[in-house]
Design an enzyme around this catalytic site. Structure first.
Site, PDB file in Angstrom:
ATOM      1  N   ASP A 174     -10.898   2.677   4.360  1.00  0.00           N
ATOM      2  CA  ASP A 174     -11.186   1.243   4.269  1.00  0.00           C
ATOM      3  C   ASP A 174     -12.691   0.990   4.141  1.00  0.00           C
ATOM      4  OD1 ASP A 174      -9.188  -0.689   4.203  1.00  0.00           O
ATOM      5  OD2 ASP A 174      -8.730  -0.474   6.333  1.00  0.00           O
ATOM      6  N   LYS A 204       0.839  -1.207   0.000  1.00  0.00           N
ATOM      7  CA  LYS A 204       0.000   0.000   0.000  1.00  0.00           C
ATOM      8  C   LYS A 204       0.874   1.258   0.000  1.00  0.00           C
ATOM      9  CE  LYS A 204      -3.767  -2.492   2.220  1.00  0.00           C
ATOM     10  NZ  LYS A 204      -4.585  -2.788   3.393  1.00  0.00           N
ATOM     11  N   GLN A 263      -4.521  -1.909   9.742  1.00  0.00           N
ATOM     12  CA  GLN A 263      -4.489  -3.219   9.100  1.00  0.00           C
ATOM     13  C   GLN A 263      -5.050  -4.290  10.043  1.00  0.00           C
ATOM     14  OE1 GLN A 263      -3.624  -3.545   5.918  1.00  0.00           O
ATOM     15  NE2 GLN A 263      -3.743  -5.777   5.790  1.00  0.00           N
TER      16      GLN A 263
HETATM   17  N1  GUN Z   1      -6.601  -7.004   5.971  1.00  0.00           N
HETATM   18  C1  GUN Z   1      -6.910  -7.658   4.829  1.00  0.00           C
HETATM   19  N2  GUN Z   1      -7.486  -6.811   3.931  1.00  0.00           N
HETATM   20  C2  GUN Z   1      -7.530  -5.603   4.538  1.00  0.00           C
HETATM   21  C3  GUN Z   1      -8.005  -4.342   4.115  1.00  0.00           C
HETATM   22  O1  GUN Z   1      -8.521  -4.139   3.014  1.00  0.00           O
HETATM   23  N3  GUN Z   1      -7.862  -3.341   5.038  1.00  0.00           N
HETATM   24  C4  GUN Z   1      -7.310  -3.529   6.269  1.00  0.00           C
HETATM   25  N4  GUN Z   1      -7.262  -2.477   7.092  1.00  0.00           N
HETATM   26  N5  GUN Z   1      -6.873  -4.693   6.679  1.00  0.00           N
HETATM   27  C5  GUN Z   1      -6.977  -5.730   5.814  1.00  0.00           C
END
Ligand code: GUN
Length: 293
Positions: free
Chosen positions: A119, A52, A96
């Site tokens: 998110d 990311k 996350q």
């Molecule tokens: N863990 C797996 N996919 C995601 C996501 O899209 N966002 C976050 N914050 N954690 C994740």
């Protein structure tokens, strides 16, 4: 059968975002800034968060990675979130998941300012999505909608079957496909572990979206001729012949299903890259929608 090429489409989206960032800069505006909180040292989470950050660099966003130890207290994590809520330079941020067991994920999502919830996990964001109000749609469903839109897949009046009811994918996907929108306007069935006739329901799908986390779960005999198949799964299956010792496998058995369907997403290179591009789209949107929540 045509591949829904998420890799190529995501590159296209990133190029479009980079162009918008260049225009913002040229006009003397503020570049979008994404922050990510990573708790602990989970290998997969590290990989995702690093990706990311790299994506932000690629399109010209600012990014901040906040690493907290595995044993961080819930109060300390919530305090970090409160600081990001207040920090005017941060347009959006993510925490996350999964988080260590001693931290209540619901409390975490409730603490994130909905205006910065890129998110789209917070109850406010999910509620606004259900009412088709401006909001952040969580990255995977948003990426799937974008893929369907860009490939001009007809969804109106079709029977869409969503396999799996997770908060992040299955549930929002089922809502989005049923809304009065394009893509959308489908008749939606959501199937899950308690559905007795899952095979039969899947066979009746014009559009089949599978997010169940079981490698090769959907086989050719479960798919109608000409169906559109979206494979959200991405599981590491041990494979000694690969340099990393594993291969990535979707929830759909590509070999048997691709012989029957009209469109299908590959794994890897389908939904995954679209998910990453969606977070960037949401971050840009967070900056553009400032003050409108
Ligand atoms: N863990 C797996 N996919 C995601 C996501 O899209 N966002 C976050 N914050 N954690 C994740």
């Amino acid at each position: 059968m045509q591949l829904l090429d998420g890799k190529q489409t995501a590159e296209q989206i990133k190029a479009e975002i980079a162009q918008q960032v260049a225009e913002i800069k040229a006009a003397g505006g503020k570049v979008p800034h994404l922050a990510a909180i990573l708790v602990g040292n989970d290998g997969a989470s590290e990989t995702y968060v690093n990706a990311k950050v790299l994506d932000c660099e690629q399109v010209g966003f600012d990014s901040t990675l906040i690493r907290l130890p595995e044993d961080v207290s819930e109060a300390a994590l919530l305090a970090e979130i409160a600081k990001l809520n207040e920090n005017d330079d941060i347009d959006g941020f993510i925490v996350q998941v999964p988080l260590p067991a001693h931290i209540d994920e619901t409390r975490v999502t409730l603490t994130i300012d909905p205006a910065k919830d890129v998110d789209g996990f917070s109850p406010a964001s999910v509620g606004r999505m259900c009412l088709s109000l401006p909001t952040f749609i969580s990255a995977t469903p948003n990426g799937i909608m974008e893929l369907l839109k860009r490939y001009k897949v007809e969804t109106s009046g079709k029977h869409c079957v969503v396999v799996g009811r997770s908060n992040i994918v299955g549930t929002p996907m089922s809502i989005l496909m049923s809304r009065n929108s394009n893509p959308g306007n489908s008749t939606v069935t959501l199937v899950h572990s308690r559905t007795p006739n899952m095979v039969e329901v899947c066979r009746s799908a014009d559009i089949l979206i599978v997010a169940i986390g079981k490698p090769d779960f959907v086989t050719g005999d479960m798919v109608k001729d000409g169906a559109v198949v979206i494979d959200v799964g991405i599981t590491r299956v041990p494979d000694e012949t690969r340099p990393r010792g594993f291969r990535l496998t979707g929830d759909v058995d590509f070999a048997s299903v691709s012989e029957k369907c009209s469109f299908i997403t590959p794994v890897p290179g389908g939904v995954g890259p679209m998910t990453r591009a969606s977070l960037l789209q949401n971050t840009l949107k967070a900056q553009q929608l400032r003050g409108q929540f």
